[in-house]
Design an enzyme around this catalytic site. Structure first.
Site, PDB file in Angstrom:
ATOM      1  CD  GLU A  33      -2.495   1.743   0.159  1.00  0.00           C
ATOM      2  OE1 GLU A  33      -3.266   0.957  -0.429  1.00  0.00           O
ATOM      3  OE2 GLU A  33      -2.278   2.906  -0.258  1.00  0.00           O
ATOM      4  N   GLY A  38      -7.215   1.205   3.218  1.00  0.00           N
ATOM      5  CA  GLY A  38      -8.650   1.405   3.001  1.00  0.00           C
ATOM      6  C   GLY A  38      -8.927   2.139   1.701  1.00  0.00           C
ATOM      7  N   GLY A  39      -7.884   2.756   1.123  1.00  0.00           N
ATOM      8  CA  GLY A  39      -8.023   3.361  -0.207  1.00  0.00           C
ATOM      9  C   GLY A  39      -9.052   4.479  -0.280  1.00  0.00           C
ATOM     10  CB  THR A  40     -11.031   5.638  -3.195  1.00  0.00           C
ATOM     11  OG1 THR A  40      -9.891   5.505  -4.033  1.00  0.00           O
ATOM     12  CG2 THR A  40     -11.821   6.866  -3.594  1.00  0.00           C
ATOM     13  CB  CYS A  41     -14.212   3.011  -0.023  1.00  0.00           C
ATOM     14  SG  CYS A  41     -15.665   2.794   1.000  1.00  0.00           S
ATOM     15  CG  HIS A 440     -48.666   1.053   8.088  1.00  0.00           C
ATOM     16  ND1 HIS A 440     -48.737   1.957   7.064  1.00  0.00           N
ATOM     17  CD2 HIS A 440     -49.190   1.672   9.187  1.00  0.00           C
ATOM     18  CE1 HIS A 440     -49.297   3.070   7.514  1.00  0.00           C
ATOM     19  NE2 HIS A 440     -49.579   2.922   8.793  1.00  0.00           N
TER      20      HIS A 440
HETATM   21  C1  LIG Z   1     -16.076  11.290  -3.454  1.00  0.00           C
HETATM   22  C2  LIG Z   1     -16.389   9.837  -3.687  1.00  0.00           C
HETATM   23  C3  LIG Z   1     -17.485   9.275  -3.115  1.00  0.00           C
HETATM   24  C4  LIG Z   1     -17.782   7.933  -3.324  1.00  0.00           C
HETATM   25  N1  LIG Z   1     -18.899   7.398  -2.749  1.00  0.00           N
HETATM   26  C5  LIG Z   1     -19.186   6.110  -2.960  1.00  0.00           C
HETATM   27  C6  LIG Z   1     -20.317   5.523  -2.350  1.00  0.00           C
HETATM   28  O1  LIG Z   1     -21.054   6.180  -1.633  1.00  0.00           O
HETATM   29  N2  LIG Z   1     -20.557   4.212  -2.573  1.00  0.00           N
HETATM   30  C7  LIG Z   1     -19.743   3.456  -3.353  1.00  0.00           C
HETATM   31  O2  LIG Z   1     -19.993   2.261  -3.520  1.00  0.00           O
HETATM   32  N3  LIG Z   1     -18.669   3.982  -3.949  1.00  0.00           N
HETATM   33  C8  LIG Z   1     -18.368   5.288  -3.763  1.00  0.00           C
HETATM   34  N4  LIG Z   1     -17.259   5.812  -4.335  1.00  0.00           N
HETATM   35  C9  LIG Z   1     -16.398   4.944  -5.153  1.00  0.00           C
HETATM   36  C10 LIG Z   1     -15.522   4.059  -4.252  1.00  0.00           C
HETATM   37  O3  LIG Z   1     -14.830   4.858  -3.331  1.00  0.00           O
HETATM   38  C11 LIG Z   1     -14.544   3.274  -5.107  1.00  0.00           C
HETATM   39  O4  LIG Z   1     -15.253   2.621  -6.117  1.00  0.00           O
HETATM   40  C12 LIG Z   1     -13.808   2.236  -4.285  1.00  0.00           C
HETATM   41  O5  LIG Z   1     -13.105   2.833  -3.214  1.00  0.00           O
HETATM   42  C13 LIG Z   1     -12.835   1.482  -5.181  1.00  0.00           C
HETATM   43  O6  LIG Z   1     -12.128   0.597  -4.413  1.00  0.00           O
HETATM   44  P1  LIG Z   1     -10.866  -0.152  -5.000  1.00  0.00           P
HETATM   45  O7  LIG Z   1     -10.737  -1.352  -4.153  1.00  0.00           O
HETATM   46  O8  LIG Z   1     -10.980  -0.346  -6.448  1.00  0.00           O
HETATM   47  O9  LIG Z   1      -9.641   0.840  -4.850  1.00  0.00           O
HETATM   48  P2  LIG Z   1      -9.253   1.967  -3.838  1.00  0.00           P
HETATM   49  O10 LIG Z   1     -10.138   1.985  -2.661  1.00  0.00           O
HETATM   50  O11 LIG Z   1      -9.090   3.223  -4.576  1.00  0.00           O
HETATM   51  O12 LIG Z   1      -7.829   1.487  -3.307  1.00  0.00           O
HETATM   52  C14 LIG Z   1      -6.712   1.410  -4.101  1.00  0.00           C
HETATM   53  C15 LIG Z   1      -5.493   1.462  -3.211  1.00  0.00           C
HETATM   54  O13 LIG Z   1      -4.336   1.165  -3.987  1.00  0.00           O
HETATM   55  C16 LIG Z   1      -3.279   1.993  -3.579  1.00  0.00           C
HETATM   56  N5  LIG Z   1      -2.327   2.055  -4.697  1.00  0.00           N
HETATM   57  C17 LIG Z   1      -2.531   2.574  -5.924  1.00  0.00           C
HETATM   58  N6  LIG Z   1      -1.443   2.368  -6.706  1.00  0.00           N
HETATM   59  C18 LIG Z   1      -0.540   1.708  -5.931  1.00  0.00           C
HETATM   60  C19 LIG Z   1       0.752   1.223  -6.166  1.00  0.00           C
HETATM   61  N7  LIG Z   1       1.345   1.339  -7.359  1.00  0.00           N
HETATM   62  N8  LIG Z   1       1.406   0.615  -5.160  1.00  0.00           N
HETATM   63  C20 LIG Z   1       0.818   0.458  -3.950  1.00  0.00           C
HETATM   64  N9  LIG Z   1      -0.419   0.904  -3.674  1.00  0.00           N
HETATM   65  C21 LIG Z   1      -1.096   1.516  -4.653  1.00  0.00           C
HETATM   66  C22 LIG Z   1      -3.959   3.318  -3.274  1.00  0.00           C
HETATM   67  O14 LIG Z   1      -3.157   4.106  -2.416  1.00  0.00           O
HETATM   68  C23 LIG Z   1      -5.246   2.844  -2.621  1.00  0.00           C
HETATM   69  O15 LIG Z   1      -5.092   2.737  -1.226  1.00  0.00           O
HETATM   70  C24 LIG Z   1     -16.925   7.148  -4.129  1.00  0.00           C
HETATM   71  C25 LIG Z   1     -15.781   7.705  -4.702  1.00  0.00           C
HETATM   72  C26 LIG Z   1     -15.513   9.044  -4.490  1.00  0.00           C
HETATM   73  C27 LIG Z   1     -14.275   9.622  -5.106  1.00  0.00           C
END
Ligand SMILES: Cc1cc2nc3c(=O)[nH]c(=O)nc-3n(C[C@H](O)[C@H](O)[C@H](O)COP(=O)(O)OP(=O)(O)OC[C@H]3O[C@@H](n4cnc5c(N)ncnc54)[C@H](O)[C@@H]3O)c2cc1C
Length: 458
Positions: A33, A38-41, A440
């Protein structure tokens, strides 16, 4: 060179869950990582936005308190520092919990750094080389920055930098009137900002049916959000303390100047700096990793899960990707991406819950279909709660009696949609839910009623 049975790149939604499954199956696993567990979510997507939206909702209800017979002395104000502190605390629970659980997991080695392919089964991270028979890519996506002249000369916000905002932007200009842009728009308007949404297309959230788009634009405008559609941004520049966007709309040029600008015009996969070419992994022209129905890339032993494979852009699709890969690899259960039914929500207030096809998509199939709609003002529960905006719509295949899709824009739409979704997964006819006795007063009790009132889709 340390050798593993499996390496997972990215601790987003699918990577950590797969790590746990593989470790439980006795595999030696490494997870890499580069930034936040936890990434984007967890960090810049679902969790923080829904936490901010909860604060915005509290402010909104407080302002409407008199409608419920509740008196609040003096004006309602929002403490943005406290809002951010609350958001940070919620995020920290999930992020820190995940980081701790991975770092203490027996059989799992955590690398904190940027992972890159150096060959088909080899990765480099922090100057070390790692090898594995199986590699799982879960690198997610980030905000795409459109090539607007002048944008690189002004400070702008994205969903990530919005997470550091602990003040009230006096005028937030949002580029992009889709899911991400609209959630921020309503939340910041409720915090007290002036908000302008600029959308290139003819309507906001244009993937939805026109009536859904219009209803959403309608309630956002009622709250005082300036929604501009059919508007192309042709340039951005600094004007004193303001940032001015030059807009071309129906051949006319105008300017909107705000204190802050948020880019919400789409996402791009984090695959450009992954060394995919060194492993021979194929992507499409937008950089999404190409996968088959079981999420295998074109290179044997390498899978791609989550946003980076372009097969979904939600937390639940990423999680489902984990389930598909784990089922195929560990459970001899041949689950596939094509088994899943489109489902998602937009977390405006009221929210939009979606399952299956839109009305426009059903029409395109040309199949005979039935439709039923109901305004939320006719739903007792919504009336009692004083939240009657929106409507519900269900579409059914006339011959098979299967539900084809639903759009629930209204109170608890994000929850109620699951009644329909589960019937769709069960491949059961709509009559099953039509005959069910629902509780209801709920919003869901009106789904059988709606199904009693199906009409031919003209
Ligand atoms: C503002 C916003 C609101 C959202 N709201 C919702 C919602 O309400 N409901 C919903 O279902 N979805 C929502 N989403 C979408 C959701 O967040 C994403 O679809 C989801 O997080 C994708 O998960 P993932 O597992 O693909 O990757 P991510 O959660 O993005 O994780 C990828 C991870 O990989 C790491 N990484 C990347 N490249 C490398 C590398 N080369 N080496 C090591 N680590 C790396 C990153 O740092 C990151 O931690 C939202 C998105 C945004 C931007």
């Amino acid at each position: 060179m340390p050798n593993f049975d499996a390496i997972i790149i990215g601790a987003g939604q699918s990577g950590p869950a797969l790590t746990r499954r593989l470790v439980a199956a006795g595999r030696k696993v490494a997870i890499i990582e580069r930034k936040l567990f936890g990434g984007t979510c967890v960090n810049t997507g679902c969790t923080p936005t829904k936490t901010l939206i909860a604060s915005a909702y509290a402010a909104h209800v407080a302002r409407r308190a008199a409608d419920y017979g509740v008196r609040i002395e003096g004006p309602v104000s929002v403490d943005m520092k406290a809002v951010k502190t609350r958001k940070d605390a919620v995020v920290a629970v999930f992020r820190d919990g995940l980081e701790r659980s991975l770092k203490t997991l027996q059989g799992c080695t955590v690398y904190q750094g940027h992972g890159q392919f150096i060959a088909e089964r080899k990765l480099a991270v922090n100057g070390s080389e790692l090898g594995a028979d199986q590699i799982f890519i879960n690198v997610g996506a980030r905000a795409a920055i459109p090539p607007i002249p002048g944008l690189d000369q002004v400070p702008y916000l994205t969903n990530s930098s919005m997470m550091d905002v602990d003040f009230l932007p006096s005028h937030l200009v949002i580029l992009g009137g889709s899911y991400i842009g609209l959630e921020f728009a309503q939340a910041y308007r409720r915090f007290g900002s002036e908000v302008t949404v600029i959308e290139l297309g003819p309507r906001v959230i244009s993937r939805e049916d026109e009536d859904v788009s219009q209803a959403i634009a309608g309630f956002l405008k009622e709250e005082g959000i300036d929604v501009r559609v059919d508007s192309k941004i042709v340039g951005v520049e600094k004007q004193g303390n303001l940032i001015a966007a030059t807009i071309e709309s129906a051949g006319r040029i105008s300017q909107i100047a705000g204190t802050h600008i948020l880019i919400a015009t789409g996402r791009r996969p984090n695959t450009d700096d992954l060394g995919l070419d060194r492993a021979g992994i194929a992507t499409d022209r937008r950089g999404y990793i190409q996968v088959d129905d079981q999420l295998r890339t074109n290179i044997a032993g390498i899978w791609a899960m989550g946003d980076c494979n372009g097969r979904g852009a939600f937390t639940h699709t990423s999680w489902n990707d984990f389930e598909i890969v784990a089922a195929n690899l560990l459970d001899n259960d041949q689950r596939r991406v094509s088994d899943r039914i489109t489902a998602y929500a937009l977390y405006t207030d009221p929210p939009l819950g979606r399952a299956g096809m839109t009305e426009a998509e059903v029409r395109k199939t040309g199949k005979p279909a039935l439709i039923s709609t109901m305004a939320m003002k006719d739903v007792m529960r919504a009336y009692e709660r004083g939240e009657t905006k929106g409507f519900m719509k269900i579409l059914v295949d006339r011959d098979s009696k299967r539900i084809l899709g639903a759009s629930f824009l209204g109170l608890e739409g994000d929850e109620v949609i699951h009644c329909v979704l589960d019937i769709m997964y069960a491949k059961a006819p709509y009559t099953v839910i039509q005959r069910a006795m629902h509780i209801h007063p709920t919003v869901s009790e009106f789904i059988p009623t709606m199904l009693d009132q199906l009409k031919r889709l003209q």
